[in-house]
Each structure stands twice: as C-alpha cells, then as structure tokens.
Motif scaffolding. Structure first.
Motif, short mmCIF file in Angstrom:
data_model
loop_
_atom_site.label_atom_id
_atom_site.label_comp_id
_atom_site.label_asym_id
_atom_site.label_seq_id
_atom_site.Cartn_x
_atom_site.Cartn_y
_atom_site.Cartn_z
N ARG A 100 -5.48 7.57 -2.70
CA ARG A 100 -6.77 7.20 -3.07
C ARG A 100 -7.01 5.87 -3.66
NH1 ARG A 100 -8.00 12.95 -5.69
NH2 ARG A 100 -6.28 12.46 -6.59
N SER A 136 0.68 -1.10 0.08
CA SER A 136 0.03 0.01 0.13
C SER A 136 0.89 1.21 0.17
CB SER A 136 -1.00 0.06 1.17
OG SER A 136 -1.90 -1.04 0.96
N HIS A 155 -7.34 3.05 -1.05
CA HIS A 155 -8.80 3.19 -0.44
C HIS A 155 -9.71 2.44 -1.59
CE1 HIS A 155 -8.35 5.95 2.94
NE2 HIS A 155 -7.36 6.50 2.12
N ILE A 200 -7.06 -3.98 6.22
CA ILE A 200 -7.73 -2.54 5.81
C ILE A 200 -6.87 -1.73 6.63
CG2 ILE A 200 -9.61 -1.05 6.14
CD1 ILE A 200 -11.40 -3.49 5.13
N ASN A 223 -9.08 -1.12 -1.01
CA ASN A 223 -9.63 -1.82 0.05
C ASN A 223 -11.22 -1.93 -0.32
OD1 ASN A 223 -7.45 -1.84 1.79
ND2 ASN A 223 -7.86 0.15 2.77
N ARG A 224 -11.90 -0.92 -0.69
CA ARG A 224 -13.25 -1.28 -1.13
C ARG A 224 -13.52 -2.34 -1.95
NH1 ARG A 224 -15.18 4.53 -3.03
NH2 ARG A 224 -13.05 4.63 -3.30
N ALA A 263 -0.65 3.39 3.12
CA ALA A 263 -1.13 4.77 2.24
C ALA A 263 -0.26 5.98 2.91
CB ALA A 263 -2.69 4.74 2.16
N ASN A 312 -3.19 -1.25 5.23
CA ASN A 312 -3.20 -0.86 4.07
C ASN A 312 -3.38 0.78 4.20
OD1 ASN A 312 -3.09 -3.39 2.72
ND2 ASN A 312 -5.45 -3.33 2.08
N LEU A 313 -4.30 1.20 5.14
CA LEU A 313 -4.43 2.49 5.38
C LEU A 313 -2.98 3.20 6.14
CD1 LEU A 313 -7.86 2.96 6.92
CD2 LEU A 313 -7.00 3.46 4.34
#
Length: 149
Positions: A74, A64, A77, A95, A80-81, A102, A98-99
C-alpha cells in the motif's frame, strides 16, 4: 513582587517530545535506507537506459519491491499517487514498474530474494510491455543519459 520562574516541562511533555523526535528520525532515515539499498545495485548494474530505459525500470521496480517488503504494498500505491501523477508515458512506465516491484516485494520470502527477482523481471521485460507481470520501458530513442533522481 518578583515574577515567578517558569515551570519546567512536565515529564509527560518530555516523553512526548522524545517519542515525536524518534518518529521523525525514523521517518527521515527510512527513505535513506531505501535509496541506499536501491542505488547500491543500480550503480553496479550493466543495464542501459538510465532514464526511461531498462535501468530506469530496474530502479523503480527494485525500490518499490524494497518498500513493499519492508513496509507494505500500500505504501507503493501511495507513492504512485503522490509522485507519478503527471500523466506522461514515462510516469505510466514508472507506475507500471512500481506495481510490479510491489508484487515482488510482497512475494519475497527473504530480503536477499528481492534483487534477483527484480532482475529476472527486467530480463523478461520489453518496450511498452502491456502485461501487468512484465517490466517495461520506453523505446531506445526515448532513453536519456544519466539518472532521474
């Protein structure tokens, strides 16, 4: 009267096809770039817990961070979705990491800064860490051998 031969494709159509082919090639090679960079580090890492452990957290955070650095946070994100929506503890962990990745990728001044920043994040991580700034993984009893591809 003999049928007319078909007209050759216009210059516009050839140029458009060439552009679409180039975009397709770039879209196909970017994931390979991210995976190659990520796995080159993961396969050398001494971290335990290939699935649901620190090594899994490292892999997600690193991938990420690379995506955020080379594209934009973005994009993480969006991934993730699409990829992490099953609602399991492992998906929540992914998640979360991953954030964090990011954020690391967004802060990195150089590409070479990414992996050390990710490793520091994992080294300060913990089981079921709740802090949005702390890498997390599941308890050792939940770790599985191998990797989740």
């Amino acid at each position: 009267m003999p049928a007319k031969p078909p007209k050759p494709a216009s210059k516009y159509l050839r140029q458009r096809s060439a552009r679409l082919a180039m975009v397709g090639l770039l879209l196909a090679t970017y994931p390979a770039f991210v995976l190659t960079c990520t796995w080159s580090y993961v396969l050398q890492s001494p971290l335990p817990g290939g699935r649901h452990g620190p090594l899994d957290a490292y892999r997600h955070t690193l991938a990420s961070a690379i995506v955020a650095y080379t594209l934009d946070a973005r994009a993480v994100h969006l991934v993730n979705r699409v990829m992490e929506r099953r609602g399991t503890r492992a998906n929540a962990m992914d998640i979360h990491n991953n954030l964090i990745g990011a954020a690391i990728g967004s802060r990195a001044a150089r590409f070479s800064d990414i992996e050390p920043m990710v490793m520091r994040s994992v080294e300060s991580g913990d089981v079921d860490a709740a802090s949005p700034d702390q890498t997390t993984w599941l308890p050792a009893s939940d770790w599985q051998e191998g990797f989740a591809w």
